[in-house]
Design a protein around this motif. Structure first.
Motif, PDB file in Angstrom:
ATOM      1  N   LEU A 144       0.832  -1.202   0.000  1.00  0.00           N
ATOM      2  CA  LEU A 144       0.000   0.000   0.000  1.00  0.00           C
ATOM      3  C   LEU A 144       0.871   1.260   0.000  1.00  0.00           C
ATOM      4  CD1 LEU A 144      -2.734   1.410   0.092  1.00  0.00           C
ATOM      5  CD2 LEU A 144      -2.755   1.049   2.572  1.00  0.00           C
ATOM      6  N   LEU A 145       1.945   1.251   0.761  1.00  0.00           N
ATOM      7  CA  LEU A 145       2.865   2.397   0.767  1.00  0.00           C
ATOM      8  C   LEU A 145       3.489   2.611  -0.608  1.00  0.00           C
ATOM      9  CD1 LEU A 145       4.582   1.899   4.223  1.00  0.00           C
ATOM     10  CD2 LEU A 145       3.162   3.847   3.529  1.00  0.00           C
ATOM     11  N   GLU A 146       3.835   1.529  -1.287  1.00  0.00           N
ATOM     12  CA  GLU A 146       4.386   1.642  -2.639  1.00  0.00           C
ATOM     13  C   GLU A 146       3.362   2.271  -3.585  1.00  0.00           C
ATOM     14  OE1 GLU A 146       7.512  -1.980  -3.154  1.00  0.00           O
ATOM     15  OE2 GLU A 146       5.398  -2.542  -3.051  1.00  0.00           O
ATOM     16  N   LEU A 157       1.416   6.947  -6.666  1.00  0.00           N
ATOM     17  CA  LEU A 157       0.359   7.890  -7.010  1.00  0.00           C
ATOM     18  C   LEU A 157       0.760   9.332  -6.714  1.00  0.00           C
ATOM     19  CD1 LEU A 157      -2.769   5.945  -5.713  1.00  0.00           C
ATOM     20  CD2 LEU A 157      -2.115   6.315  -8.096  1.00  0.00           C
ATOM     21  N   VAL A 158       1.317   9.547  -5.535  1.00  0.00           N
ATOM     22  CA  VAL A 158       1.617  10.907  -5.093  1.00  0.00           C
ATOM     23  C   VAL A 158       2.899  11.451  -5.737  1.00  0.00           C
ATOM     24  CG1 VAL A 158       2.186  12.316  -3.068  1.00  0.00           C
ATOM     25  CG2 VAL A 158       0.349  10.637  -2.934  1.00  0.00           C
ATOM     26  N   ASN A 159       3.954  10.656  -5.727  1.00  0.00           N
ATOM     27  CA  ASN A 159       5.255  11.180  -6.140  1.00  0.00           C
ATOM     28  C   ASN A 159       5.598  10.952  -7.604  1.00  0.00           C
ATOM     29  OD1 ASN A 159       5.888  12.225  -3.587  1.00  0.00           O
ATOM     30  ND2 ASN A 159       6.448  10.189  -2.881  1.00  0.00           N
ATOM     31  N   THR A 209      -2.897  14.311  -5.667  1.00  0.00           N
ATOM     32  CA  THR A 209      -2.905  14.903  -4.335  1.00  0.00           C
ATOM     33  C   THR A 209      -3.159  13.758  -3.354  1.00  0.00           C
ATOM     34  OG1 THR A 209      -5.297  15.271  -4.387  1.00  0.00           O
ATOM     35  CG2 THR A 209      -3.891  17.082  -5.180  1.00  0.00           C
ATOM     36  N   LEU A 210      -2.940  13.992  -2.073  1.00  0.00           N
ATOM     37  CA  LEU A 210      -3.232  12.946  -1.094  1.00  0.00           C
ATOM     38  C   LEU A 210      -4.711  12.575  -1.133  1.00  0.00           C
ATOM     39  CD1 LEU A 210      -1.058  13.997   1.977  1.00  0.00           C
ATOM     40  CD2 LEU A 210      -0.583  12.251   0.266  1.00  0.00           C
ATOM     41  N   ALA A 241     -10.051  12.346  -8.376  1.00  0.00           N
ATOM     42  CA  ALA A 241      -8.599  12.337  -8.533  1.00  0.00           C
ATOM     43  C   ALA A 241      -8.059  13.621  -9.139  1.00  0.00           C
ATOM     44  CB  ALA A 241      -8.187  11.156  -9.399  1.00  0.00           C
ATOM     45  N   GLN A 242      -8.937  14.524  -9.555  1.00  0.00           N
ATOM     46  CA  GLN A 242      -8.470  15.761 -10.149  1.00  0.00           C
ATOM     47  C   GLN A 242      -7.842  16.645  -9.096  1.00  0.00           C
ATOM     48  OE1 GLN A 242     -11.712  17.538 -12.239  1.00  0.00           O
ATOM     49  NE2 GLN A 242     -11.586  16.123 -13.941  1.00  0.00           N
ATOM     50  N   HIS A 243      -6.869  17.425  -9.533  1.00  0.00           N
ATOM     51  CA  HIS A 243      -6.158  18.311  -8.621  1.00  0.00           C
ATOM     52  C   HIS A 243      -6.927  19.612  -8.455  1.00  0.00           C
ATOM     53  CE1 HIS A 243      -2.654  15.765  -8.821  1.00  0.00           C
ATOM     54  NE2 HIS A 243      -2.831  15.697 -10.119  1.00  0.00           N
TER      55      HIS A 243
END
Length: 132
Positions: A59-61, A66-68, A73-74, A105-107
């Motif tokens: 999940l961290l991966e 997704l984020v980096n 966005t979170l 999911a839009q910023h």
């Protein structure tokens, strides 16, 4: 999935330091993500010591990707994970046409195309200051 070179079994529990080193993410970021992603629940032992299961690491991966790497966005990453649209192997191929992002999911805020010229202007001003 991340390969750990610590001699432990693949399904072994990992400390926050081991996970952070393997993923290249600082421990304070991992702790912050625990607050932001309720589905991320490492085991906590006496003294608050965290132990991550293989599914936590996976999940961290996904969150990191997704984020980096994909620019979520979170809030958008959390929505994508909840909606099941963020599978660990769901990295789009470069030849695939990009899909329109979901509303979740839009910023928020301006688009990249709007910000790049402003950033270039700021950079030019900073370079001029350095040269002065």
């Amino acid at each position: 999935m991340t390969q750990f070179n610590d001699g432990k079994d693949v399904g072994a529990l990992r400390t926050i330091g081991e996970v952070g080193e393997a993923l290249g993410i600082k421990a304070h970021v991992l702790r912050y993500w625990e607050q932001q992603f309720p589905m991320l629940k490492p085991l906590k032992r006496s003294g608050g010591r965290r132990y991550y299961r293989p599914e936590d690491v996976s999940l961290l991966e996904t969150i990191d990707r997704l984020v980096n790497r994909e620019g979520y966005t979170l809030k958008g990453a959390k929505a994508a994970i909840r909606a099941g649209k963020a599978d660990a192997g769901a990295v789009p191929s470069p030849s695939a046409a990009p899909a329109a992002p979901s509303a979740a999911a839009q910023h928020d805020g301006p688009s990249v195309e709007d910000v790049v010229p402003q950033l270039k202007a700021i950079r030019a001003r900073l370079e001029a200051i350095l040269e002065a």
